[in-house]
Design a protein around this motif. Sequence first.
Motif, PDB file in Angstrom:
ATOM      1  N   MET A   1      25.812  42.078  43.071  1.00 40.26           N
ATOM      2  CA  MET A   1      26.744  41.115  42.511  1.00 40.26           C
ATOM      3  C   MET A   1      28.152  41.699  42.527  1.00 40.26           C
ATOM      4  SD  MET A   1      26.517  39.283  38.852  1.00 40.26           S
ATOM      5  CE  MET A   1      27.822  38.279  38.289  1.00 40.26           C
ATOM      6  N   GLU A   2      29.106  40.898  42.896  1.00 44.68           N
ATOM      7  CA  GLU A   2      30.489  41.334  42.978  1.00 44.68           C
ATOM      8  C   GLU A   2      31.090  41.443  41.580  1.00 44.68           C
ATOM      9  OE1 GLU A   2      34.560  39.768  45.063  1.00 44.68           O
ATOM     10  OE2 GLU A   2      32.635  39.187  45.908  1.00 44.68           O
ATOM     11  N   ASP A   3      31.807  42.524  41.336  1.00 39.44           N
ATOM     12  CA  ASP A   3      32.446  42.776  40.043  1.00 39.44           C
ATOM     13  C   ASP A   3      33.903  42.335  40.148  1.00 39.44           C
ATOM     14  OD1 ASP A   3      32.803  43.687  37.472  1.00 39.44           O
ATOM     15  OD2 ASP A   3      33.069  45.772  38.067  1.00 39.44           O
ATOM     16  N   ARG A   4      34.197  41.115  39.691  1.00 36.31           N
ATOM     17  CA  ARG A   4      35.530  40.541  39.877  1.00 36.31           C
ATOM     18  C   ARG A   4      36.333  40.597  38.590  1.00 36.31           C
ATOM     19  NH1 ARG A   4      35.491  35.317  43.370  1.00 36.31           N
ATOM     20  NH2 ARG A   4      37.651  35.852  43.114  1.00 36.31           N
ATOM     21  N   ARG A   5      37.641  40.541  38.762  1.00 39.17           N
ATOM     22  CA  ARG A   5      38.574  40.564  37.639  1.00 39.17           C
ATOM     23  C   ARG A   5      39.533  39.390  37.767  1.00 39.17           C
ATOM     24  NH1 ARG A   5      35.228  43.377  36.378  1.00 39.17           N
ATOM     25  NH2 ARG A   5      35.215  45.545  35.803  1.00 39.17           N
ATOM     26  N   SER A   6      40.086  38.993  36.617  1.00 40.36           N
ATOM     27  CA  SER A   6      41.111  37.948  36.587  1.00 40.36           C
ATOM     28  C   SER A   6      42.297  38.442  35.784  1.00 40.36           C
ATOM     29  CB  SER A   6      40.586  36.685  35.883  1.00 40.36           C
ATOM     30  OG  SER A   6      39.555  36.099  36.611  1.00 40.36           O
ATOM     31  N   LEU A   7      43.467  37.925  36.140  1.00 42.01           N
ATOM     32  CA  LEU A   7      44.656  38.187  35.343  1.00 42.01           C
ATOM     33  C   LEU A   7      44.857  37.027  34.388  1.00 42.01           C
ATOM     34  CD1 LEU A   7      47.266  39.566  37.896  1.00 42.01           C
ATOM     35  CD2 LEU A   7      46.123  40.802  36.059  1.00 42.01           C
ATOM     36  N   ARG A   8      45.006  37.328  33.116  1.00 44.78           N
ATOM     37  CA  ARG A   8      45.278  36.307  32.104  1.00 44.78           C
ATOM     38  C   ARG A   8      46.667  36.555  31.561  1.00 44.78           C
ATOM     39  NH1 ARG A   8      39.747  35.259  30.425  1.00 44.78           N
ATOM     40  NH2 ARG A   8      38.829  34.732  32.433  1.00 44.78           N
ATOM     41  N   GLU A   9      47.494  35.541  31.599  1.00 46.15           N
ATOM     42  CA  GLU A   9      48.859  35.679  31.099  1.00 46.15           C
ATOM     43  C   GLU A   9      48.846  35.825  29.580  1.00 46.15           C
ATOM     44  OE1 GLU A   9      53.219  33.626  31.696  1.00 46.15           O
ATOM     45  OE2 GLU A   9      51.455  32.706  32.584  1.00 46.15           O
ATOM     46  N   LEU A  10      49.693  36.722  29.087  1.00 52.03           N
ATOM     47  CA  LEU A  10      49.810  36.959  27.651  1.00 52.03           C
ATOM     48  C   LEU A  10      50.952  36.123  27.070  1.00 52.03           C
ATOM     49  CD1 LEU A  10      49.607  40.852  27.744  1.00 52.03           C
ATOM     50  CD2 LEU A  10      47.858  39.322  26.848  1.00 52.03           C
TER      51      LEU A  10
ATOM     52  N   ASP B   1      42.353  50.949  32.067  1.00 48.81           N
ATOM     53  CA  ASP B   1      41.125  51.737  32.092  1.00 48.81           C
ATOM     54  C   ASP B   1      40.606  51.680  33.528  1.00 48.81           C
ATOM     55  OD1 ASP B   1      38.432  52.590  32.094  1.00 48.81           O
ATOM     56  OD2 ASP B   1      38.196  52.005  29.995  1.00 48.81           O
ATOM     57  N   VAL B   2      40.769  52.780  34.238  1.00 53.16           N
ATOM     58  CA  VAL B   2      40.401  52.815  35.649  1.00 53.16           C
ATOM     59  C   VAL B   2      38.895  52.635  35.830  1.00 53.16           C
ATOM     60  CG1 VAL B   2      40.430  54.231  37.750  1.00 53.16           C
ATOM     61  CG2 VAL B   2      42.409  54.218  36.228  1.00 53.16           C
ATOM     62  N   ALA B   3      38.107  53.198  34.927  1.00 49.13           N
ATOM     63  CA  ALA B   3      36.647  53.104  35.061  1.00 49.13           C
ATOM     64  C   ALA B   3      36.158  51.660  34.939  1.00 49.13           C
ATOM     65  CB  ALA B   3      35.962  53.986  34.018  1.00 49.13           C
ATOM     66  N   SER B   4      36.662  50.924  33.953  1.00 51.49           N
ATOM     67  CA  SER B   4      36.210  49.539  33.762  1.00 51.49           C
ATOM     68  C   SER B   4      37.074  48.532  34.520  1.00 51.49           C
ATOM     69  CB  SER B   4      36.207  49.183  32.277  1.00 51.49           C
ATOM     70  OG  SER B   4      37.538  49.114  31.783  1.00 51.49           O
ATOM     71  N   ARG B   5      38.184  49.024  35.079  1.00 46.45           N
ATOM     72  CA  ARG B   5      39.127  48.163  35.807  1.00 46.45           C
ATOM     73  C   ARG B   5      39.615  47.019  34.922  1.00 46.45           C
ATOM     74  NH1 ARG B   5      35.686  46.866  40.755  1.00 46.45           N
ATOM     75  NH2 ARG B   5      37.180  45.173  40.888  1.00 46.45           N
ATOM     76  N   THR B   6      39.968  47.357  33.692  1.00 49.68           N
ATOM     77  CA  THR B   6      40.522  46.389  32.749  1.00 49.68           C
ATOM     78  C   THR B   6      41.783  46.988  32.141  1.00 49.68           C
ATOM     79  OG1 THR B   6      39.199  47.267  30.922  1.00 49.68           O
ATOM     80  CG2 THR B   6      38.258  45.413  32.157  1.00 49.68           C
ATOM     81  N   GLY B   7      42.546  46.150  31.473  1.00 51.82           N
ATOM     82  CA  GLY B   7      43.741  46.641  30.803  1.00 51.82           C
ATOM     83  C   GLY B   7      44.808  45.580  30.730  1.00 51.82           C
ATOM     84  N   TRP B   8      46.027  46.021  30.535  1.00 46.02           N
ATOM     85  CA  TRP B   8      47.138  45.089  30.405  1.00 46.02           C
ATOM     86  C   TRP B   8      48.426  45.751  30.882  1.00 46.02           C
ATOM     87  CZ3 TRP B   8      50.995  47.063  27.442  1.00 46.02           C
ATOM     88  CH2 TRP B   8      50.662  48.026  26.495  1.00 46.02           C
ATOM     89  N   SER B   9      49.413  44.918  31.165  1.00 49.14           N
ATOM     90  CA  SER B   9      50.742  45.373  31.558  1.00 49.14           C
ATOM     91  C   SER B   9      51.760  44.399  30.991  1.00 49.14           C
ATOM     92  CB  SER B   9      50.860  45.427  33.086  1.00 49.14           C
ATOM     93  OG  SER B   9      52.168  45.798  33.456  1.00 49.14           O
TER      94      SER B   9
ATOM     95  N   GLN C   1      67.286  44.172  23.911  1.00 46.70           N
ATOM     96  CA  GLN C   1      67.065  42.845  23.339  1.00 46.70           C
ATOM     97  C   GLN C   1      66.224  42.046  24.326  1.00 46.70           C
ATOM     98  OE1 GLN C   1      68.108  41.180  20.327  1.00 46.70           O
ATOM     99  NE2 GLN C   1      66.620  39.789  21.187  1.00 46.70           N
ATOM    100  N   PRO C   2      64.954  41.781  23.995  1.00 45.61           N
ATOM    101  CA  PRO C   2      64.095  41.077  24.950  1.00 45.61           C
ATOM    102  C   PRO C   2      64.584  39.650  25.234  1.00 45.61           C
ATOM    103  CG  PRO C   2      62.781  42.111  23.239  1.00 45.61           C
ATOM    104  CD  PRO C   2      64.214  42.182  22.802  1.00 45.61           C
ATOM    105  N   ARG C   3      64.818  39.363  26.485  1.00 42.91           N
ATOM    106  CA  ARG C   3      65.146  37.998  26.914  1.00 42.91           C
ATOM    107  C   ARG C   3      63.962  37.376  27.643  1.00 42.91           C
ATOM    108  NH1 ARG C   3      69.749  37.669  24.060  1.00 42.91           N
ATOM    109  NH2 ARG C   3      71.418  38.686  24.956  1.00 42.91           N
ATOM    110  N   LEU C   4      63.399  38.142  28.546  1.00 43.07           N
ATOM    111  CA  LEU C   4      62.246  37.696  29.315  1.00 43.07           C
ATOM    112  C   LEU C   4      61.109  38.674  29.038  1.00 43.07           C
ATOM    113  CD1 LEU C   4      60.978  35.892  31.506  1.00 43.07           C
ATOM    114  CD2 LEU C   4      61.951  37.436  33.209  1.00 43.07           C
ATOM    115  N   VAL C   5      60.012  38.163  28.531  1.00 40.95           N
ATOM    116  CA  VAL C   5      58.849  38.995  28.215  1.00 40.95           C
ATOM    117  C   VAL C   5      57.667  38.423  28.979  1.00 40.95           C
ATOM    118  CG1 VAL C   5      57.300  39.839  26.412  1.00 40.95           C
ATOM    119  CG2 VAL C   5      59.745  39.504  25.905  1.00 40.95           C
ATOM    120  N   THR C   6      57.099  39.228  29.863  1.00 42.10           N
ATOM    121  CA  THR C   6      55.925  38.797  30.612  1.00 42.10           C
ATOM    122  C   THR C   6      54.832  39.832  30.443  1.00 42.10           C
ATOM    123  OG1 THR C   6      56.700  39.853  32.646  1.00 42.10           O
ATOM    124  CG2 THR C   6      57.249  37.527  32.357  1.00 42.10           C
ATOM    125  N   GLY C   7      53.621  39.371  30.457  1.00 40.93           N
ATOM    126  CA  GLY C   7      52.510  40.293  30.338  1.00 40.93           C
ATOM    127  C   GLY C   7      51.237  39.668  30.863  1.00 40.93           C
ATOM    128  N   PHE C   8      50.368  40.532  31.330  1.00 40.21           N
ATOM    129  CA  PHE C   8      49.083  40.095  31.853  1.00 40.21           C
ATOM    130  C   PHE C   8      47.999  41.043  31.381  1.00 40.21           C
ATOM    131  CE2 PHE C   8      52.196  38.339  34.688  1.00 40.21           C
ATOM    132  CZ  PHE C   8      51.726  37.057  34.898  1.00 40.21           C
TER     133      PHE C   8
END
Length: 149
Positions: free
Chosen positions: A1-10, A79-87, A124-131
């Motif tokens: 089974m393929e281990d896939r990931r998705s980006l979710r906008e914060l 987390d490189v092992a689980s291939r999860t995290g945020w930016s 001073q945050p004007r544009l805040v993006t995260g995933f």
Amino acid sequence: MEDRRSLRELSRSDALRLLASVAVGRVVFTQRALPAIRPVNHVVTDGLVVFGTHDDSAVSAEVGRARGIVIAYEADEIDVASRTGWSVVVTGLATRVGESALADRYRQLLHPWVGTPNHVITLQPRLVTGFRLVPDLPPAALSAPRPTS
């Protein structure tokens, strides 16, 4: 089974909360008309991203040349092992805080790795993006009934 990931906008608030949960990020600025990136430690307080610099730092010199410059600030936790995290990336106006009780308060909040910073810079945050990088759930897991308590 393929281990896939998705980006979710914060959301903005979730992105800033995650940024506040880590101590180190990267400041992105322009140096001699070229992009430059430096790691720095930071705090998120008073609705600002705050970091310290020393007299000889490139970012301090660039911010000091003007009353404020546009910079970006990025931090993540991957987390490189689980291939999860945020930016998270925050873009906005950076200014130096003049010598004051406020600058002293910010210095007390910061935990620099190299000496006490000569300057305090606020973003001073004007544009805040995260995933958030999350595992894809199989369609059956999305429609499965949730247990009740």
